[in-house]
Design a protein around this motif. Sequence first.
Motif, PDB file in Angstrom:
ATOM      1  N   TRP A 114      -2.323  -3.828  -6.363  1.00  0.00           N
ATOM      2  CA  TRP A 114      -3.727  -3.883  -7.506  1.00  0.00           C
ATOM      3  C   TRP A 114      -3.809  -3.382  -9.061  1.00  0.00           C
ATOM      4  O   TRP A 114      -4.619  -3.087  -9.252  1.00  0.00           O
ATOM      5  CB  TRP A 114      -4.613  -3.107  -5.917  1.00  0.00           C
ATOM      6  CG  TRP A 114      -5.775  -2.282  -6.286  1.00  0.00           C
ATOM      7  CD1 TRP A 114      -7.100  -2.550  -6.610  1.00  0.00           C
ATOM      8  CD2 TRP A 114      -6.136  -0.885  -7.159  1.00  0.00           C
ATOM      9  NE1 TRP A 114      -8.354  -2.305  -7.186  1.00  0.00           N
ATOM     10  CE2 TRP A 114      -7.797  -1.148  -7.872  1.00  0.00           C
ATOM     11  CE3 TRP A 114      -5.325   0.074  -7.741  1.00  0.00           C
ATOM     12  CZ2 TRP A 114      -8.431   0.296  -7.878  1.00  0.00           C
ATOM     13  CZ3 TRP A 114      -5.997   1.793  -7.968  1.00  0.00           C
ATOM     14  CH2 TRP A 114      -7.490   1.320  -8.502  1.00  0.00           C
ATOM     15  N   TYR A 150      -0.509  -1.467  -2.976  1.00  0.00           N
ATOM     16  CA  TYR A 150      -1.829  -0.744  -3.842  1.00  0.00           C
ATOM     17  C   TYR A 150      -0.948  -0.920  -5.579  1.00  0.00           C
ATOM     18  O   TYR A 150      -1.228  -1.405  -6.666  1.00  0.00           O
ATOM     19  CB  TYR A 150      -0.973   0.363  -4.122  1.00  0.00           C
ATOM     20  CG  TYR A 150      -1.467   1.916  -5.331  1.00  0.00           C
ATOM     21  CD1 TYR A 150      -2.873   1.816  -5.828  1.00  0.00           C
ATOM     22  CD2 TYR A 150      -0.479   2.359  -6.312  1.00  0.00           C
ATOM     23  CE1 TYR A 150      -3.104   3.037  -7.202  1.00  0.00           C
ATOM     24  CE2 TYR A 150      -0.701   2.867  -7.406  1.00  0.00           C
ATOM     25  CZ  TYR A 150      -2.176   3.070  -7.485  1.00  0.00           C
ATOM     26  OH  TYR A 150      -1.941   4.613  -8.211  1.00  0.00           O
ATOM     27  N   ASN A 151       0.374  -1.576  -5.668  1.00  0.00           N
ATOM     28  CA  ASN A 151       0.969  -2.104  -7.014  1.00  0.00           C
ATOM     29  C   ASN A 151       0.965  -3.620  -8.002  1.00  0.00           C
ATOM     30  O   ASN A 151       0.355  -3.415  -8.750  1.00  0.00           O
ATOM     31  CB  ASN A 151       2.624  -2.371  -6.815  1.00  0.00           C
ATOM     32  CG  ASN A 151       3.146  -0.895  -6.650  1.00  0.00           C
ATOM     33  OD1 ASN A 151       2.591   0.673  -7.188  1.00  0.00           O
ATOM     34  ND2 ASN A 151       4.338  -0.972  -6.421  1.00  0.00           N
TER      35      ASN A 151
END
Length: 62
Positions: free
Chosen positions: A30, A27-28
């Motif tokens: 992305w 997530y980081n």
Amino acid sequence: MNEILGMGGHGPYVWSAYGVTLVVMVYNAWAAYRHQANALARLQQAGAEQETRAKPTVRQIG
């Protein structure tokens, strides 16, 4: 193989911790990519708007 995955009864905790860490790291990456893409798009849009503005004309007096 079951011994390695089970880790003496601590397997579910360890593997879920690895899973959560992996999800957060993906997530980081992305989010950083999206932030950069949005910033570049805003810069390109601002540059295009600046080019389309009317340029002032210089008039000579006298």
